[in-house]
Design a protein around this motif. Structure first.
Motif, PDB file in Angstrom:
ATOM      1  N   ALA A 211      18.944  16.868   1.956  1.00  0.00           N
ATOM      2  CA  ALA A 211      19.669  18.279   2.921  1.00  0.00           C
ATOM      3  C   ALA A 211      19.516  19.189   1.949  1.00  0.00           C
ATOM      4  O   ALA A 211      19.196  19.556   1.312  1.00  0.00           O
TER       5      ALA A 211
ATOM      6  N   LEU B 242      16.030  16.212   6.072  1.00  0.00           N
ATOM      7  CA  LEU B 242      16.630  17.151   6.976  1.00  0.00           C
ATOM      8  C   LEU B 242      17.416  18.735   6.580  1.00  0.00           C
ATOM      9  O   LEU B 242      16.924  18.783   4.920  1.00  0.00           O
TER      10      LEU B 242
ATOM     11  N   ALA C  51      23.784  18.585  11.873  1.00  0.00           N
ATOM     12  CA  ALA C  51      23.628  17.002  10.843  1.00  0.00           C
ATOM     13  C   ALA C  51      24.593  16.200  11.587  1.00  0.00           C
ATOM     14  O   ALA C  51      24.041  14.983  11.368  1.00  0.00           O
TER      15      ALA C  51
ATOM     16  N   SER D 222      24.037  24.105   2.312  1.00  0.00           N
ATOM     17  CA  SER D 222      24.158  22.850   2.909  1.00  0.00           C
ATOM     18  C   SER D 222      25.272  21.567   2.650  1.00  0.00           C
ATOM     19  O   SER D 222      25.823  20.762   3.500  1.00  0.00           O
TER      20      SER D 222
ATOM     21  N   LEU E  17      27.549  19.817   4.659  1.00  0.00           N
ATOM     22  CA  LEU E  17      27.982  18.042   4.587  1.00  0.00           C
ATOM     23  C   LEU E  17      28.554  17.845   4.164  1.00  0.00           C
ATOM     24  O   LEU E  17      29.382  16.562   4.824  1.00  0.00           O
TER      25      LEU E  17
END
Length: 454
Positions: free
Chosen positions: A6, A38, A98, A116, A120
């Motif tokens: 990601a 992602l 996400a 990110s 996340l």
């Protein structure tokens, strides 16, 4: 394993992070793993799983997030800079995107940047390990780009906090260089939270690309200098133009090709015109045939003011081209001055000019440096070695053999945006943890509320 790689950055793009992601994905798949990516979509209005095309538009989340975050920050006794507010809105939008696209099916998440990673870490299901590879230091890049100017106190504190919380929002952080390990340590990231794993490259694929036909033809009656880097202040293009101006005073049997694009293009083109360099330099913009251009070039130059482990250096060495670099960041770990390249002090245009002149007039030296760099590159930039180490770290995290070394301070107990989270859970069956908060669990929220309680 099913792995999610990601990043917050736009994918695809021309740059080292995208090369790293592609090479890691392909290598892991050869080992039998399933890998998704992602990222933000190139339209800048959506997020997507790159390899499947599954996509969600930012407007699904942003209006509600923006309204809530601005309301909370507006109530603070000290005004919050609009740039910080916008950064937090983007950050939270990414986290919810996400969750919408789904995280529960993955055995491990591998984030590629501090933005990110932080997002996340807060939104992922419990029990899914998260590792991050930090490819550079945004706060240090920001400081270098100011060129001596002093940022506002709030923006600099935010930049430092984002670096710390982003790097430590993981079970383990991977960094490519000892320099970055030390630099992140200066932002209070614990040294034993980080593991140094140098980059690797798909060498065979890169060498094949150097042989591809391309439409751009460099003149054969001059020494061709190539500078492959995005047009950003930290890449040092202005210093290179000053060096080329000095070089022009003694010789004109050269041409320099700038490959890359960015917000500084107009400024750099104007400077080249002002210095009388227009007949000698070409701004070619962003191109996907850099390996083939390297094959046509005689010298590669990378005058960075700050950098980590730039792929351009690796590529130049593998392409058997002599390279001139600055001593910024992690570059001295890649080049031995006089043996595998020449090195000038970052920002020193006079020293850079002398290095250029030395290589232009001394072909045997160019050939020796190119040969030494190629031999070093073949040994140092092994993609299998990098992938094996990354896979080993995945295994340690999944088997709970690694104990996380970074602990965050407690957050304020309020949970702004709980109604928004409930709405998304119900309307879109999103798996949002009960602990997730639109504001409080983010960097700015933590800083603000701690300040208010002191």
């Amino acid at each position: 394993m099913k792995i999610l790689i990601a990043t917050y950055w736009l994918i695809p793009h021309v740059g080292g992070v995208w090369v790293y992601i592609q090479d890691l994905k392909a290598s892991l798949e050869k080992l039998g793993h399933e890998v998704d990516i992602l990222a933000r979509h190139p339209d800048e209005n959506s997020y997507y799983i790159v390899n499947t095309g599954r996509r969600v538009e930012k407007k699904l989340f942003r209006p509600l997030i923006e309204k809530k975050i601005k309301a909370v920050y507006a109530s603070q006794p000290i005004p919050i800079d609009p740039w910080i507010v916008d950064q937090e809105i983007e950050f939270c939008s990414y986290a919810l995107a996400a969750s919408y696209l789904g995280l529960r099916s993955y055995d491990i998440i591998h984030a590629q940047d501090v933005i990110s990673s932080r997002a996340l870490w807060q939104i992922k299901p419990d029990g899914v390990p998260l590792i991050n590879t930090i490819h550079g230091c945004l706060a240090t890049d920001f400081w270098v780009s100011l060129e001596g100017q002093t940022p506002s106190d709030s923006i600099w504190k935010y930049a430092c906090a984002r670096e710390y919380y982003g790097a430590t929002s993981s079970d383990l952080a991977v960094v490519p260089t000892q320099w970055l390990h030390k630099t992140l340590g200066s932002y209070l990231v614990p040294g034993d939270h980080m593991e140094v794993v140098p980059y690797g490259m798909n060498i065979e694929h890169f060498l094949q690309r150097t042989k591809e036909r391309n439409s751009f033809r460099l003149p054969k009656d001059n020494c061709n200098i190539l500078c492959p880097a995005r047009l950003d202040k930290v890449k040092g293009h202005s210093s290179l133009l000053d060096a080329l101006y000095l070089l022009k005073q003694s010789r004109t049997d050269w041409r320099c090709l700038f490959v890359g694009d960015g917000s500084l293009r107009e400024e750099l083109e104007a400077k080249a015109l002002h210095l009388g360099l227009s007949p000698y330099v070409v701004f070619a913009g962003s191109r996907n045939d850099v390996p083939a251009l390297m094959r046509q070039s005689d010298i590669i130059v990378l005058p960075s003011l700050n950098d980590n482990q730039p792929y351009a250096v690796m590529e130049a060495q593998l392409a058997s081209k002599p390279i001139i670099v600055s001593d910024a960041g992690g570059i001295p770990e890649m080049v031995q001055h006089g043996q595998t390249g020449l090195m000038a002090r970052a920002g020193d245009s006079g020293e850079l000019s002398r290095c250029l002149e030395l290589l232009i007039e001394n072909k045997p030296l160019r050939n020796r440096i190119a040969k030494n760099g190629h031999s070093w590159g073949l040994k140092q930039w092994s993609l299998p070695a990098m992938t094996d180490r990354i896979e080993e770290l995945y295994g340690q995290l999944r088997s709970n053999k690694h104990i996380r070394k970074a602990l965050h301070p407690p957050k304020h107990p309020a949970h702004h945006g709980s109604k928004i989270c409930t709405y998304f859970r119900n309307a879109y069956q999103m798996d949002i943890p009960k602990s997730f908060s639109i504001v409080d669990d983010h960097i700015v929220g933590s800083i603000l509320f701690q300040a208010n309680q002191s």
